[in-house]
Design a protein around this motif. Structure first.
Motif, PDB file in Angstrom:
ATOM      1  N   ILE A  46      -9.249   9.142 -19.587  1.00  0.00           N
ATOM      2  CA  ILE A  46      -7.909   9.683 -19.344  1.00  0.00           C
ATOM      3  C   ILE A  46      -6.864   8.586 -19.504  1.00  0.00           C
ATOM      4  O   ILE A  46      -5.776   8.806 -20.054  1.00  0.00           O
ATOM      5  N   SER A  47      -7.191   7.387 -19.025  1.00  0.00           N
ATOM      6  CA  SER A  47      -6.239   6.282 -19.017  1.00  0.00           C
ATOM      7  C   SER A  47      -6.190   5.523 -20.337  1.00  0.00           C
ATOM      8  O   SER A  47      -5.362   4.612 -20.499  1.00  0.00           O
ATOM      9  N   GLY A  48      -7.074   5.841 -21.263  1.00  0.00           N
ATOM     10  CA  GLY A  48      -7.129   5.089 -22.497  1.00  0.00           C
ATOM     11  C   GLY A  48      -7.709   3.703 -22.324  1.00  0.00           C
ATOM     12  O   GLY A  48      -7.327   2.761 -23.017  1.00  0.00           O
ATOM     13  N   GLY A  49      -8.645   3.565 -21.376  1.00  0.00           N
ATOM     14  CA  GLY A  49      -9.346   2.295 -21.202  1.00  0.00           C
ATOM     15  C   GLY A  49      -8.668   1.328 -20.273  1.00  0.00           C
ATOM     16  O   GLY A  49      -8.690   0.114 -20.499  1.00  0.00           O
ATOM     17  N   ARG A  50      -8.106   1.843 -19.159  1.00  0.00           N
ATOM     18  CA  ARG A  50      -7.374   0.971 -18.230  1.00  0.00           C
ATOM     19  C   ARG A  50      -7.964   0.975 -16.828  1.00  0.00           C
ATOM     20  O   ARG A  50      -7.345   0.471 -15.896  1.00  0.00           O
ATOM     21  N   LEU A  51      -9.158   1.509 -16.651  1.00  0.00           N
ATOM     22  CA  LEU A  51      -9.767   1.573 -15.320  1.00  0.00           C
ATOM     23  C   LEU A  51     -10.526   0.299 -14.994  1.00  0.00           C
ATOM     24  O   LEU A  51     -11.258  -0.234 -15.831  1.00  0.00           O
ATOM     25  N   ILE A  52     -10.368  -0.171 -13.763  1.00  0.00           N
ATOM     26  CA  ILE A  52     -11.231  -1.178 -13.150  1.00  0.00           C
ATOM     27  C   ILE A  52     -12.056  -0.471 -12.090  1.00  0.00           C
ATOM     28  O   ILE A  52     -11.494   0.237 -11.244  1.00  0.00           O
ATOM     29  N   LEU A  53     -13.367  -0.622 -12.127  1.00  0.00           N
ATOM     30  CA  LEU A  53     -14.198  -0.059 -11.062  1.00  0.00           C
ATOM     31  C   LEU A  53     -14.297  -1.082  -9.941  1.00  0.00           C
ATOM     32  O   LEU A  53     -15.131  -1.995  -9.980  1.00  0.00           O
ATOM     33  N   GLY A  54     -13.423  -0.956  -8.954  1.00  0.00           N
ATOM     34  CA  GLY A  54     -13.545  -1.748  -7.742  1.00  0.00           C
ATOM     35  C   GLY A  54     -14.503  -1.056  -6.800  1.00  0.00           C
ATOM     36  O   GLY A  54     -14.396   0.153  -6.561  1.00  0.00           O
ATOM     37  N   ILE A  55     -15.452  -1.785  -6.244  1.00  0.00           N
ATOM     38  CA  ILE A  55     -16.482  -1.161  -5.412  1.00  0.00           C
ATOM     39  C   ILE A  55     -16.942  -2.129  -4.332  1.00  0.00           C
ATOM     40  O   ILE A  55     -16.909  -3.351  -4.508  1.00  0.00           O
ATOM     41  N   GLY A  56     -17.342  -1.567  -3.194  1.00  0.00           N
ATOM     42  CA  GLY A  56     -17.879  -2.348  -2.098  1.00  0.00           C
ATOM     43  C   GLY A  56     -18.884  -1.533  -1.318  1.00  0.00           C
ATOM     44  O   GLY A  56     -19.092  -0.342  -1.578  1.00  0.00           O
ATOM     45  N   ALA A  57     -19.496  -2.169  -0.333  1.00  0.00           N
ATOM     46  CA  ALA A  57     -20.587  -1.536   0.405  1.00  0.00           C
ATOM     47  C   ALA A  57     -20.105  -0.560   1.471  1.00  0.00           C
ATOM     48  O   ALA A  57     -20.876   0.278   1.926  1.00  0.00           O
ATOM     49  N   GLY A  58     -18.825  -0.664   1.883  1.00  0.00           N
ATOM     50  CA  GLY A  58     -18.306   0.225   2.918  1.00  0.00           C
ATOM     51  C   GLY A  58     -18.370  -0.401   4.296  1.00  0.00           C
ATOM     52  O   GLY A  58     -19.266  -1.191   4.590  1.00  0.00           O
ATOM     53  N   TRP A  59     -17.387  -0.025   5.146  1.00  0.00           N
ATOM     54  CA  TRP A  59     -17.312  -0.641   6.470  1.00  0.00           C
ATOM     55  C   TRP A  59     -16.610   0.216   7.518  1.00  0.00           C
ATOM     56  O   TRP A  59     -16.812   0.014   8.722  1.00  0.00           O
ATOM     57  N   GLY A 112      -7.137   9.764 -11.116  1.00  0.00           N
ATOM     58  CA  GLY A 112      -6.993  10.620 -12.292  1.00  0.00           C
ATOM     59  C   GLY A 112      -5.535  10.929 -12.588  1.00  0.00           C
ATOM     60  O   GLY A 112      -5.103  10.918 -13.748  1.00  0.00           O
ATOM     61  N   ALA A 113      -4.763  11.180 -11.522  1.00  0.00           N
ATOM     62  CA  ALA A 113      -3.330  11.436 -11.704  1.00  0.00           C
ATOM     63  C   ALA A 113      -2.613  10.188 -12.199  1.00  0.00           C
ATOM     64  O   ALA A 113      -1.745  10.251 -13.089  1.00  0.00           O
ATOM     65  N   TRP A 114      -2.968   9.037 -11.645  1.00  0.00           N
ATOM     66  CA  TRP A 114      -2.346   7.787 -12.080  1.00  0.00           C
ATOM     67  C   TRP A 114      -2.665   7.490 -13.547  1.00  0.00           C
ATOM     68  O   TRP A 114      -1.843   6.933 -14.271  1.00  0.00           O
ATOM     69  N   ALA A 115      -3.871   7.841 -13.974  1.00  0.00           N
ATOM     70  CA  ALA A 115      -4.245   7.607 -15.368  1.00  0.00           C
ATOM     71  C   ALA A 115      -3.319   8.346 -16.315  1.00  0.00           C
ATOM     72  O   ALA A 115      -2.978   7.846 -17.393  1.00  0.00           O
ATOM     73  N   GLU A 116      -2.903   9.560 -15.937  1.00  0.00           N
ATOM     74  CA  GLU A 116      -1.962  10.324 -16.747  1.00  0.00           C
ATOM     75  C   GLU A 116      -0.536   9.813 -16.583  1.00  0.00           C
ATOM     76  O   GLU A 116       0.244   9.800 -17.540  1.00  0.00           O
ATOM     77  N   GLU A 166      -3.431  -1.511 -15.638  1.00  0.00           N
ATOM     78  CA  GLU A 166      -4.774  -1.124 -15.246  1.00  0.00           C
ATOM     79  C   GLU A 166      -4.698  -0.472 -13.864  1.00  0.00           C
ATOM     80  O   GLU A 166      -3.777  -0.736 -13.081  1.00  0.00           O
ATOM     81  N   ILE A 167      -5.668   0.367 -13.564  1.00  0.00           N
ATOM     82  CA  ILE A 167      -5.697   1.076 -12.290  1.00  0.00           C
ATOM     83  C   ILE A 167      -7.104   1.009 -11.716  1.00  0.00           C
ATOM     84  O   ILE A 167      -8.090   0.826 -12.441  1.00  0.00           O
ATOM     85  N   GLY A 168      -7.196   1.163 -10.395  1.00  0.00           N
ATOM     86  CA  GLY A 168      -8.502   1.167  -9.762  1.00  0.00           C
ATOM     87  C   GLY A 168      -8.383   1.244  -8.262  1.00  0.00           C
ATOM     88  O   GLY A 168      -7.277   1.248  -7.706  1.00  0.00           O
ATOM     89  N   ALA A 169      -9.515   1.288  -7.607  1.00  0.00           N
ATOM     90  CA  ALA A 169      -9.581   1.275  -6.147  1.00  0.00           C
ATOM     91  C   ALA A 169      -9.913  -0.134  -5.685  1.00  0.00           C
ATOM     92  O   ALA A 169     -10.737  -0.820  -6.283  1.00  0.00           O
ATOM     93  N   LEU A 170      -9.269  -0.533  -4.621  1.00  0.00           N
ATOM     94  CA  LEU A 170      -9.566  -1.821  -3.980  1.00  0.00           C
ATOM     95  C   LEU A 170      -9.996  -1.520  -2.544  1.00  0.00           C
ATOM     96  O   LEU A 170      -9.192  -1.602  -1.637  1.00  0.00           O
ATOM     97  N   VAL A 171     -11.242  -1.128  -2.347  1.00  0.00           N
ATOM     98  CA  VAL A 171     -12.270  -0.817  -3.328  1.00  0.00           C
ATOM     99  C   VAL A 171     -12.880   0.543  -3.003  1.00  0.00           C
ATOM    100  O   VAL A 171     -12.726   1.059  -1.901  1.00  0.00           O
ATOM    101  N   THR A 172     -13.620   1.093  -3.970  1.00  0.00           N
ATOM    102  CA  THR A 172     -14.402   2.300  -3.734  1.00  0.00           C
ATOM    103  C   THR A 172     -15.536   2.005  -2.759  1.00  0.00           C
ATOM    104  O   THR A 172     -16.190   0.966  -2.858  1.00  0.00           O
ATOM    105  N   CYS A 173     -15.786   2.937  -1.856  1.00  0.00           N
ATOM    106  CA  CYS A 173     -16.946   2.814  -0.973  1.00  0.00           C
ATOM    107  C   CYS A 173     -18.168   3.411  -1.658  1.00  0.00           C
ATOM    108  O   CYS A 173     -18.191   4.611  -1.968  1.00  0.00           O
ATOM    109  N   ASN A 174     -19.158   2.587  -1.904  1.00  0.00           N
ATOM    110  CA  ASN A 174     -20.361   3.042  -2.587  1.00  0.00           C
ATOM    111  C   ASN A 174     -21.045   4.196  -1.862  1.00  0.00           C
ATOM    112  O   ASN A 174     -21.677   5.043  -2.503  1.00  0.00           O
ATOM    113  N   SER A 175     -20.906   4.263  -0.543  1.00  0.00           N
ATOM    114  CA  SER A 175     -21.641   5.257   0.243  1.00  0.00           C
ATOM    115  C   SER A 175     -21.158   6.683   0.017  1.00  0.00           C
ATOM    116  O   SER A 175     -21.886   7.636   0.323  1.00  0.00           O
ATOM    117  N   TYR A 176     -19.943   6.866  -0.486  1.00  0.00           N
ATOM    118  CA  TYR A 176     -19.332   8.188  -0.453  1.00  0.00           C
ATOM    119  C   TYR A 176     -19.702   9.069  -1.634  1.00  0.00           C
ATOM    120  O   TYR A 176     -19.409  10.270  -1.620  1.00  0.00           O
TER     121      TYR A 176
END
Length: 258
Positions: free
Chosen positions: A97-110, A61-65, A71-81
């Motif tokens: 917030i970013s004006g359409g620059r988010l990538i939803l990076g996601i994975g199963a978690g490890w 959220g801070a990076w979006a501002e 583009e911004i995102g997580a490499l990767v979000t943990c689905n479990s959390y």
């Protein structure tokens, strides 16, 4: 679909004060990269295991501002959390917030320490992948039901390499696939991904961008990776200094491709 060559930097949110992370974001965008990633963990993955660390999505959220182009995102979000509907709403909010620059990076978690220390059920690799498969349609359904809806169809990047289950989820839901391993592994699993794509009726060879992390200069690895179909190359760097010299080499290589 032909994907353009893109360069990412993963600013690992560890071993740094937030002022140092903010400065690294500024320097990275100024460098001319295409994507800035963080990661979704609660503790460092290297160095002092109890060193400084910050949370993923509040940071995005801070990076979006802070940013205006990348583009911004997580490499990767943990689905479990996070509950899938909550994650969808968080992603939609950062998208706006970013004006359409988010990538939803996601994975199963490890990373079992995250689960244990924060009270999540670790389960098994199979149960976590099954949870990811169930989450993806819930996320897209929540986006469709939101007011306002996302500014664009938020790109979904799925990280993981499980040949029977994870790559099936990639084939069904992903716009990009982040692979782990060497070039030969990438080539073999990319072919398996395309087999899953044929089974689910998606032309994954054309529709799913191939993404890898790189830790060597482009002069050493780029040709083989491009030949294997990779178009998104991400350099990882850790605090406190966030050295961007390797990323600069990759940006120069990208620009030389014409």
């Amino acid at each position: 679909m032909t994907h353009p060559i893109r360069i990412g930097v993963q600013l690992q949110p560890q071993h740094a004060d937030y002022a140092q992370i903010r400065d690294a974001v500024r320097r990275t965008e100024d460098l001319g990269v295409d994507v800035i990633f963080n990661w979704d963990h609660f503790f460092p993955l290297s160095g002092d295991p109890d060193g400084k660390h910050f949370e993923c999505w509040t940071m995005l959220g801070a990076w979006a501002e802070q940013t205006s182009r990348v583009e911004i995102g997580a490499l990767v979000t943990c689905n479990s959390y996070r509950n899938p509907e909550l994650l969808a709403d968080m992603a939609r909010t950062v998208d706006h917030i970013s004006g359409g620059r988010l990538i939803l990076g996601i994975g199963a978690g490890w990373f079992e320490k995250d689960y244990d220390q924060f009270g999540y059920e670790f389960g098994t690799a199979g149960s976590r992948i099954a949870d990811l498969a169930q989450a993806m349609p819930r996320i897209t359904a929540r986006w469709a039901a939101s007011n306002p809806v996302p500014t664009r169809q938020i790109p979904v990047l799925i990280g993981g390499g499980g040949e029977r289950k994870t790559l099936r989820v990639v084939a069904e839901h992903a716009d990009a696939w982040h692979s782990f391993g060497d070039v030969d592994t990438l080539i073999r699993k990319s072919a398996i991904l395309d087999e899953h794509g044929a089974a689910v009726g998606r032309d994954t060879a054309a529709l799913v961008e191939r993404s890898v992390g790189v830790g060597a200069p482009p002069s050493e690895v780029a040709d083989a990776l491009v030949a294997a179909g990779v178009t998104l190359f991400t350099v990882g760097t850790s605090g406190p200094d966030y050295d961007l010299s390797l990323a600069a080499e990759w940006v120069a290589w990208r620009d030389a491709q014409g």
